[in-house]
Motif scaffolding. Structure first.
Motif, short mmCIF file in Angstrom:
data_model
loop_
_atom_site.label_atom_id
_atom_site.label_comp_id
_atom_site.label_asym_id
_atom_site.label_seq_id
_atom_site.Cartn_x
_atom_site.Cartn_y
_atom_site.Cartn_z
N SER A 90 0.83 -1.21 0.00
CA SER A 90 0.00 0.00 0.00
C SER A 90 0.86 1.25 0.00
O SER A 90 0.52 2.26 -0.63
CB SER A 90 -0.93 0.00 1.22
OG SER A 90 -1.81 -1.10 1.18
N ARG A 91 1.98 1.19 0.72
CA ARG A 91 2.90 2.32 0.79
C ARG A 91 4.33 1.77 0.70
O ARG A 91 4.60 0.66 1.13
CB ARG A 91 2.74 3.11 2.10
CG ARG A 91 1.35 3.66 2.34
CD ARG A 91 1.26 4.39 3.67
NE ARG A 91 1.91 5.68 3.63
CZ ARG A 91 1.32 6.81 3.22
NH1 ARG A 91 0.06 6.78 2.80
NH2 ARG A 91 1.97 7.96 3.23
N GLY A 92 5.22 2.57 0.16
CA GLY A 92 6.60 2.13 0.03
C GLY A 92 7.23 1.77 1.36
O GLY A 92 8.01 0.81 1.47
N ALA A 93 6.89 2.56 2.40
CA ALA A 93 7.48 2.32 3.72
C ALA A 93 7.07 0.97 4.30
O ALA A 93 7.79 0.39 5.12
CB ALA A 93 7.10 3.44 4.68
N ASP A 94 5.91 0.46 3.86
CA ASP A 94 5.44 -0.83 4.39
C ASP A 94 6.44 -1.94 4.07
O ASP A 94 6.70 -2.81 4.91
CB ASP A 94 4.07 -1.18 3.81
CG ASP A 94 2.97 -0.28 4.32
OD1 ASP A 94 3.19 0.43 5.32
OD2 ASP A 94 1.88 -0.27 3.70
N LEU A 95 6.98 -1.91 2.85
CA LEU A 95 7.96 -2.95 2.47
C LEU A 95 9.21 -2.84 3.33
O LEU A 95 9.76 -3.85 3.77
CB LEU A 95 8.32 -2.82 1.00
CG LEU A 95 9.43 -3.78 0.55
CD1 LEU A 95 8.93 -5.22 0.54
CD2 LEU A 95 9.98 -3.41 -0.81
N VAL A 96 9.68 -1.62 3.58
CA VAL A 96 10.90 -1.44 4.36
C VAL A 96 10.68 -1.94 5.79
O VAL A 96 11.54 -2.63 6.35
CB VAL A 96 11.32 0.04 4.35
CG1 VAL A 96 12.61 0.23 5.16
CG2 VAL A 96 11.53 0.52 2.91
N ARG A 97 9.54 -1.63 6.35
CA ARG A 97 9.25 -2.09 7.71
C ARG A 97 9.18 -3.62 7.75
O ARG A 97 9.73 -4.26 8.65
CB ARG A 97 7.93 -1.49 8.21
CG ARG A 97 7.99 0.02 8.43
CD ARG A 97 6.74 0.53 9.15
NE ARG A 97 6.84 1.96 9.36
CZ ARG A 97 6.29 2.88 8.57
NH1 ARG A 97 5.57 2.50 7.52
NH2 ARG A 97 6.44 4.16 8.82
N GLU A 98 8.50 -4.20 6.77
CA GLU A 98 8.40 -5.67 6.71
C GLU A 98 9.78 -6.30 6.56
O GLU A 98 10.08 -7.32 7.20
CB GLU A 98 7.51 -6.07 5.53
CG GLU A 98 7.35 -7.56 5.36
CD GLU A 98 6.59 -7.94 4.09
OE1 GLU A 98 6.69 -9.10 3.67
OE2 GLU A 98 5.90 -7.06 3.52
N ALA A 150 11.51 1.47 -3.01
CA ALA A 150 10.49 1.60 -1.98
C ALA A 150 10.64 2.91 -1.22
O ALA A 150 9.64 3.58 -0.90
CB ALA A 150 10.57 0.41 -1.02
N LEU A 151 11.87 3.30 -0.96
CA LEU A 151 12.11 4.52 -0.18
C LEU A 151 11.92 5.78 -1.02
O LEU A 151 11.54 6.83 -0.49
CB LEU A 151 13.51 4.46 0.43
CG LEU A 151 13.59 3.46 1.60
CD1 LEU A 151 15.02 3.01 1.84
CD2 LEU A 151 13.00 4.09 2.87
N GLU A 152 12.17 5.70 -2.30
CA GLU A 152 11.83 6.83 -3.17
C GLU A 152 10.32 7.07 -3.14
O GLU A 152 9.85 8.22 -3.10
CB GLU A 152 12.31 6.56 -4.59
CG GLU A 152 13.82 6.65 -4.75
CD GLU A 152 14.31 6.13 -6.09
OE1 GLU A 152 13.51 5.45 -6.79
OE2 GLU A 152 15.49 6.39 -6.43
N ARG A 153 9.59 5.96 -3.17
CA ARG A 153 8.13 6.06 -3.06
C ARG A 153 7.73 6.57 -1.68
O ARG A 153 6.83 7.42 -1.56
CB ARG A 153 7.52 4.69 -3.33
CG ARG A 153 6.03 4.63 -3.24
CD ARG A 153 5.54 3.23 -3.61
NE ARG A 153 4.20 2.99 -3.12
CZ ARG A 153 3.62 1.80 -3.11
NH1 ARG A 153 4.26 0.73 -3.55
NH2 ARG A 153 2.39 1.67 -2.65
N ALA A 154 8.40 6.09 -0.64
CA ALA A 154 8.09 6.53 0.72
C ALA A 154 8.33 8.03 0.88
O ALA A 154 7.56 8.70 1.58
CB ALA A 154 8.94 5.74 1.73
N ARG A 155 9.36 8.54 0.24
CA ARG A 155 9.62 9.98 0.32
C ARG A 155 8.49 10.77 -0.34
O ARG A 155 8.05 11.79 0.18
CB ARG A 155 10.97 10.31 -0.32
CG ARG A 155 11.42 11.74 -0.10
CD ARG A 155 12.88 11.95 -0.49
NE ARG A 155 13.10 11.67 -1.91
CZ ARG A 155 14.29 11.79 -2.49
NH1 ARG A 155 15.36 12.18 -1.78
NH2 ARG A 155 14.44 11.52 -3.77
N ARG A 156 8.02 10.28 -1.49
CA ARG A 156 6.90 10.95 -2.15
C ARG A 156 5.63 10.88 -1.30
O ARG A 156 4.80 11.80 -1.34
CB ARG A 156 6.63 10.31 -3.52
CG ARG A 156 7.74 10.50 -4.53
CD ARG A 156 7.29 10.12 -5.93
NE ARG A 156 6.88 8.74 -6.05
CZ ARG A 156 7.70 7.73 -6.34
NH1 ARG A 156 9.00 7.96 -6.53
NH2 ARG A 156 7.24 6.49 -6.46
#
Length: 213
Positions: A90-98, A150-156
């Motif tokens: 759903s969000r880029g940060a979700d992948l990083v957390r997982e 994922a983090l580029e998306r999280a920044r956006r």
């Protein structure tokens, strides 16, 4: 239909062998993963594969060749899974957390104690085997690239500070996960391991946005 390897012969037996190559790779992977490379014997590989020595070596080469193939297969499967999870997140940060929380994802602690085949093999062999080191670099570079996306998306999406470098943050996330894998192998309590992962994530990402009312 399962892939097969044909026309290999057991020692002294004049009949062709057929076997499910994917099943053999999975079985051998589990054996290397559980025992490590050095502690896995030829007898172990024959037992879990269900093959004779001639069939095993004819299809896959010697123990080292088989191990390198298994390691590449394991890495490619993990990279494909990571890519698919990014595409469905759903969000880029979700992948990083997982990803960072992965070593603590099993509440029983069994997965943490088992670790990761790549990380375990890198620790055991990279200083003595250049091909293992090269495979580790390849896989970690590919993981970093996916995390960077994922983090580029999280920044956006506002989950990463605007002035943060996604590539540097991705490398830090990888370092955090590898550290947690190492700690998990020691049998560290899952609660403590989870707290360490969450602490690392708090430094890497902004706090999650509050849900809308």
């Amino acid at each position: 239909m399962a892939r097969t390897v044909q026309n290999y012969y057991d020692e002294g037996m004049a009949r062709p062998r057929k076997f499910d190559e994917d099943r053999v790779i999975r079985a051998v992977c589990d054996e290397f993963w559980d025992k490590g490379y050095a502690a896995t014997s030829l007898e172990d590989l024959l037992r879990v594969s269900g093959l004779g020595k001639g069939s095993l070596y004819g299809a896959f080469g010697d123990k080292r060749s088989l191990f390198l193939r298994v390691l590449r297969h394991y890495d490619d499967a993990n990279l494909l899974s990571l890519r698919k999870r990014l595409e469905s997140a759903s969000r880029g940060a979700d992948l990083v957390r997982e990803f960072v929380l992965g070593p603590a994802s099993d509440p029983t602690g069994a997965a943490a104690r088992r670790g990761c085949l790549l990380a375990n093999s890198n620790a055991e062999l990279a200083t003595s085997d250049p091909e293992v080191a090269a495979e580790a670099r390849r896989s970690y570079d590919a993981i970093t690239a996916i995390l960077t996306e994922a983090l580029e998306r999280a920044r956006r999406e506002g989950d990463l500070a605007p002035d943060a470098d996604p590539a540097e943050t991705a490398r830090a996330a990888l370092v955090a996960q590898l550290g947690l894998l190492t700690l998990g192998r020691t049998g560290m309590d899952i609660g403590t391991l989870t707290a360490a992962a969450q602490s690392a994530l708090a430094r890497l990402l902004r706090a999650p946005l509050a849900p809308m009312a």
